[in-house]
Design a protein around this motif. Sequence first.
Motif, PDB file in Angstrom:
ATOM      1  N   ASP A 238      -2.995   6.809  11.541  1.00 47.95           N
ATOM      2  CA  ASP A 238      -2.130   7.268  12.625  1.00 47.95           C
ATOM      3  C   ASP A 238      -2.398   8.751  12.879  1.00 47.95           C
ATOM      4  OD1 ASP A 238      -0.176   7.785  14.462  1.00 47.95           O
ATOM      5  OD2 ASP A 238       1.514   7.153  13.219  1.00 47.95           O
ATOM      6  N   PHE A 239      -2.980   9.051  14.061  1.00 44.24           N
ATOM      7  CA  PHE A 239      -3.382  10.420  14.376  1.00 44.24           C
ATOM      8  C   PHE A 239      -2.791  10.846  15.718  1.00 44.24           C
ATOM      9  CE2 PHE A 239      -6.688   8.550  11.766  1.00 44.24           C
ATOM     10  CZ  PHE A 239      -6.882   9.510  10.786  1.00 44.24           C
ATOM     11  N   THR A 240      -2.297  12.068  15.761  1.00 42.83           N
ATOM     12  CA  THR A 240      -1.848  12.689  17.004  1.00 42.83           C
ATOM     13  C   THR A 240      -2.659  13.961  17.205  1.00 42.83           C
ATOM     14  OG1 THR A 240       0.400  11.812  16.818  1.00 42.83           O
ATOM     15  CG2 THR A 240       0.081  13.745  18.220  1.00 42.83           C
ATOM     16  N   ILE A 241      -3.320  14.064  18.372  1.00 41.92           N
ATOM     17  CA  ILE A 241      -4.124  15.244  18.686  1.00 41.92           C
ATOM     18  C   ILE A 241      -3.390  16.049  19.753  1.00 41.92           C
ATOM     19  CG2 ILE A 241      -6.391  16.092  19.395  1.00 41.92           C
ATOM     20  CD1 ILE A 241      -7.553  13.381  18.660  1.00 41.92           C
TER      21      ILE A 241
ATOM     22  N   PRO B  73       0.836  -1.207   0.000  1.00 43.15           N
ATOM     23  CA  PRO B  73       0.000   0.000   0.000  1.00 43.15           C
ATOM     24  C   PRO B  73       0.868   1.252   0.000  1.00 43.15           C
ATOM     25  CG  PRO B  73       0.120  -0.942   2.200  1.00 43.15           C
ATOM     26  CD  PRO B  73       0.830  -1.913   1.280  1.00 43.15           C
ATOM     27  N   PRO B  74       0.330   2.351  -0.456  1.00 47.46           N
ATOM     28  CA  PRO B  74       1.093   3.602  -0.420  1.00 47.46           C
ATOM     29  C   PRO B  74       1.360   4.026   1.016  1.00 47.46           C
ATOM     30  CG  PRO B  74      -1.197   4.009  -1.009  1.00 47.46           C
ATOM     31  CD  PRO B  74      -1.000   2.526  -1.041  1.00 47.46           C
ATOM     32  N   ILE B  75       2.492   4.669   1.239  1.00 45.55           N
ATOM     33  CA  ILE B  75       2.863   5.110   2.582  1.00 45.55           C
ATOM     34  C   ILE B  75       1.974   6.290   2.989  1.00 45.55           C
ATOM     35  CG2 ILE B  75       4.713   6.072   3.997  1.00 45.55           C
ATOM     36  CD1 ILE B  75       6.697   4.625   2.216  1.00 45.55           C
ATOM     37  N   GLN B  76       1.293   6.165   4.156  1.00 40.21           N
ATOM     38  CA  GLN B  76       0.419   7.212   4.651  1.00 40.21           C
ATOM     39  C   GLN B  76       1.166   8.052   5.684  1.00 40.21           C
ATOM     40  OE1 GLN B  76      -2.487   7.996   3.508  1.00 40.21           O
ATOM     41  NE2 GLN B  76      -2.760   6.240   2.146  1.00 40.21           N
ATOM     42  N   ARG B  77       1.076   9.350   5.567  1.00 38.10           N
ATOM     43  CA  ARG B  77       1.726  10.246   6.511  1.00 38.10           C
ATOM     44  C   ARG B  77       0.913  10.331   7.799  1.00 38.10           C
ATOM     45  NH1 ARG B  77       2.386  15.800   3.459  1.00 38.10           N
ATOM     46  NH2 ARG B  77       3.479  16.317   5.403  1.00 38.10           N
ATOM     47  N   PRO B  78       1.572  10.383   8.955  1.00 37.66           N
ATOM     48  CA  PRO B  78       0.834  10.617  10.205  1.00 37.66           C
ATOM     49  C   PRO B  78       0.137  11.977  10.151  1.00 37.66           C
ATOM     50  CG  PRO B  78       3.092   9.900  10.637  1.00 37.66           C
ATOM     51  CD  PRO B  78       3.013  10.204   9.178  1.00 37.66           C
ATOM     52  N   ILE B  79      -1.039  12.044  10.762  1.00 39.67           N
ATOM     53  CA  ILE B  79      -1.819  13.277  10.793  1.00 39.67           C
ATOM     54  C   ILE B  79      -1.739  13.866  12.196  1.00 39.67           C
ATOM     55  CG2 ILE B  79      -4.076  14.318  10.411  1.00 39.67           C
ATOM     56  CD1 ILE B  79      -2.868  13.112   7.898  1.00 39.67           C
ATOM     57  N   VAL B  80      -1.321  15.116  12.296  1.00 35.66           N
ATOM     58  CA  VAL B  80      -1.246  15.827  13.576  1.00 35.66           C
ATOM     59  C   VAL B  80      -2.294  16.940  13.560  1.00 35.66           C
ATOM     60  CG1 VAL B  80       0.182  17.223  15.103  1.00 35.66           C
ATOM     61  CG2 VAL B  80       1.189  15.294  13.874  1.00 35.66           C
ATOM     62  N   ILE B  81      -3.152  16.951  14.584  1.00 39.07           N
ATOM     63  CA  ILE B  81      -4.259  17.910  14.642  1.00 39.07           C
ATOM     64  C   ILE B  81      -4.085  18.802  15.868  1.00 39.07           C
ATOM     65  CG2 ILE B  81      -6.758  18.185  14.783  1.00 39.07           C
ATOM     66  CD1 ILE B  81      -6.977  15.342  13.608  1.00 39.07           C
TER      67      ILE B  81
ATOM     68  N   ILE C  76     -12.773   3.327  16.939  1.00 38.78           N
ATOM     69  CA  ILE C  76     -12.326   3.273  15.547  1.00 38.78           C
ATOM     70  C   ILE C  76     -11.017   2.492  15.448  1.00 38.78           C
ATOM     71  CG2 ILE C  76     -13.462   5.435  14.934  1.00 38.78           C
ATOM     72  CD1 ILE C  76     -10.785   6.848  15.175  1.00 38.78           C
ATOM     73  N   HIS C  77     -10.770   1.957  14.246  1.00 44.50           N
ATOM     74  CA  HIS C  77      -9.542   1.209  13.992  1.00 44.50           C
ATOM     75  C   HIS C  77      -8.459   2.185  13.532  1.00 44.50           C
ATOM     76  CE1 HIS C  77     -11.446  -2.676  14.570  1.00 44.50           C
ATOM     77  NE2 HIS C  77     -12.442  -2.263  13.815  1.00 44.50           N
ATOM     78  N   ALA C  78      -7.901   2.896  14.486  1.00 49.06           N
ATOM     79  CA  ALA C  78      -6.845   3.867  14.200  1.00 49.06           C
ATOM     80  C   ALA C  78      -6.028   4.065  15.461  1.00 49.06           C
ATOM     81  CB  ALA C  78      -7.437   5.197  13.731  1.00 49.06           C
ATOM     82  N   GLN C  79      -4.788   4.484  15.273  1.00 48.42           N
ATOM     83  CA  GLN C  79      -3.907   4.797  16.395  1.00 48.42           C
ATOM     84  C   GLN C  79      -4.108   6.260  16.782  1.00 48.42           C
ATOM     85  OE1 GLN C  79      -1.404   2.903  18.202  1.00 48.42           O
ATOM     86  NE2 GLN C  79      -1.639   4.749  19.437  1.00 48.42           N
ATOM     87  N   ILE C  80      -4.607   6.488  17.994  1.00 46.02           N
ATOM     88  CA  ILE C  80      -4.855   7.839  18.479  1.00 46.02           C
ATOM     89  C   ILE C  80      -3.844   8.153  19.585  1.00 46.02           C
ATOM     90  CG2 ILE C  80      -6.500   9.423  19.530  1.00 46.02           C
ATOM     91  CD1 ILE C  80      -7.349   8.579  16.779  1.00 46.02           C
ATOM     92  N   THR C  81      -3.058   9.183  19.379  1.00 43.84           N
ATOM     93  CA  THR C  81      -2.122   9.670  20.386  1.00 43.84           C
ATOM     94  C   THR C  81      -2.563  11.070  20.800  1.00 43.84           C
ATOM     95  OG1 THR C  81      -0.282   8.413  19.428  1.00 43.84           O
ATOM     96  CG2 THR C  81       0.284  10.261  20.872  1.00 43.84           C
ATOM     97  N   THR C  82      -2.618  11.324  22.110  1.00 39.48           N
ATOM     98  CA  THR C  82      -2.975  12.654  22.596  1.00 39.48           C
ATOM     99  C   THR C  82      -1.790  13.245  23.349  1.00 39.48           C
ATOM    100  OG1 THR C  82      -4.042  11.617  24.530  1.00 39.48           O
ATOM    101  CG2 THR C  82      -5.464  12.279  22.706  1.00 39.48           C
ATOM    102  N   VAL C  83      -1.592  14.552  23.173  1.00 39.50           N
ATOM    103  CA  VAL C  83      -0.458  15.246  23.782  1.00 39.50           C
ATOM    104  C   VAL C  83      -0.969  16.521  24.447  1.00 39.50           C
ATOM    105  CG1 VAL C  83       1.804  16.281  23.412  1.00 39.50           C
ATOM    106  CG2 VAL C  83       1.088  14.347  21.984  1.00 39.50           C
ATOM    107  N   ASN C  84      -0.648  16.700  25.719  1.00 38.93           N
ATOM    108  CA  ASN C  84      -0.977  17.936  26.432  1.00 38.93           C
ATOM    109  C   ASN C  84       0.059  18.986  26.061  1.00 38.93           C
ATOM    110  OD1 ASN C  84      -1.447  20.030  28.221  1.00 38.93           O
ATOM    111  ND2 ASN C  84      -1.693  18.726  30.015  1.00 38.93           N
ATOM    112  N   MET C  85      -0.409  20.052  25.391  1.00 38.70           N
ATOM    113  CA  MET C  85       0.487  21.101  24.923  1.00 38.70           C
ATOM    114  C   MET C  85       0.528  22.311  25.856  1.00 38.70           C
ATOM    115  SD  MET C  85       1.790  19.976  22.117  1.00 38.70           S
ATOM    116  CE  MET C  85       2.420  21.449  21.322  1.00 38.70           C
ATOM    117  N   GLY C  86      -0.383  22.373  26.812  1.00 43.03           N
ATOM    118  CA  GLY C  86      -0.420  23.536  27.698  1.00 43.03           C
ATOM    119  C   GLY C  86      -1.244  23.234  28.930  1.00 43.03           C
ATOM    120  N   ASN C  87      -2.567  23.238  28.747  1.00 37.51           N
ATOM    121  CA  ASN C  87      -3.465  22.869  29.826  1.00 37.51           C
ATOM    122  C   ASN C  87      -4.582  22.005  29.265  1.00 37.51           C
ATOM    123  OD1 ASN C  87      -4.141  25.685  28.754  1.00 37.51           O
ATOM    124  ND2 ASN C  87      -6.093  25.094  29.701  1.00 37.51           N
ATOM    125  N   VAL C  88      -4.842  20.911  29.959  1.00 36.09           N
ATOM    126  CA  VAL C  88      -5.955  20.030  29.636  1.00 36.09           C
ATOM    127  C   VAL C  88      -6.883  20.073  30.847  1.00 36.09           C
ATOM    128  CG1 VAL C  88      -6.667  17.651  29.221  1.00 36.09           C
ATOM    129  CG2 VAL C  88      -4.658  18.567  28.055  1.00 36.09           C
TER     130      VAL C  88
END
Length: 256
Positions: A73-76, A37-45, A98-110
């Motif tokens: 592959d998603f990073t929020i 399959p074609p290489i999919q880029r990770p998505i950062v939101i 969902i069938h996806a890798q979800i990564t969450t990152v605290n960037m300031g305040n959660v």
Amino acid sequence: MTIQSKLPLLLLLLATAFGCAGARAQFAAPPGAPLVPPIQRPIVINFFVGVDTNSVNQLIGLIDNQIRAGSTDFTILISSIGGDPAAAFTAYNYFRGIHAQITTVNMGNVDSAAAILFCAGTKRYALANTRFLLHGVSIPVQGNTLINAEGLENNLALVHNQDQMVVRVLAATTNKKDADLEKVVQGQVILGPEDAKAWGLIQDIRVEFMPPNAQMITLTPPADTNPIYLKTLPVSPTSPAWPGLSTTATAASPTN
């Protein structure tokens, strides 16, 4: 042009055709080999907004469209003062299903309801100098509001129900027991990155948060017309009436 004069051209065309066929055969995948399959880029939101119906619907729609395009592959990146707990639970349940890798990152305040969204990540990180604010659900009531017994019972039942939902999400994410988390939702607790790691709320404290070759998208939802969802701690907003309230009084939706 005679046949004799055309013969060299015909021989050249035949040689070219056989050469191309040979090259295709040389580089073709063997029979039965899996397609690559074609290489999919990770998505950062970037989720640097309040938690409300608008922002959650746009976040879910964005990820749904990317999944349809083949991304998994998603990073929020989250920095949010919280908002509507119902919207946060919707996002949590969606991302957990969902069938996806979800990564969450605290960037300031959660804060508040944003912590529920943060818990949706199967991988969870925080940067240094960030915080988590955890507390229970509240219902702000407008001044001079008349609430009868049925209204009080209905609102109290709703608060207890959503507090228990908060406890279940935090218990499934952290190493804390239900009894400890029930005390948290009765008041509030502020966690720094080290505390959050000790709780199991995050797996690690990171300096870098961008996966290699990632595509970044910033969420910019329209402003919510109901200001309650953009406040961590409610300050007397108004909203439609609850069942059991008098016909002349209104109370606001739960906020977290």
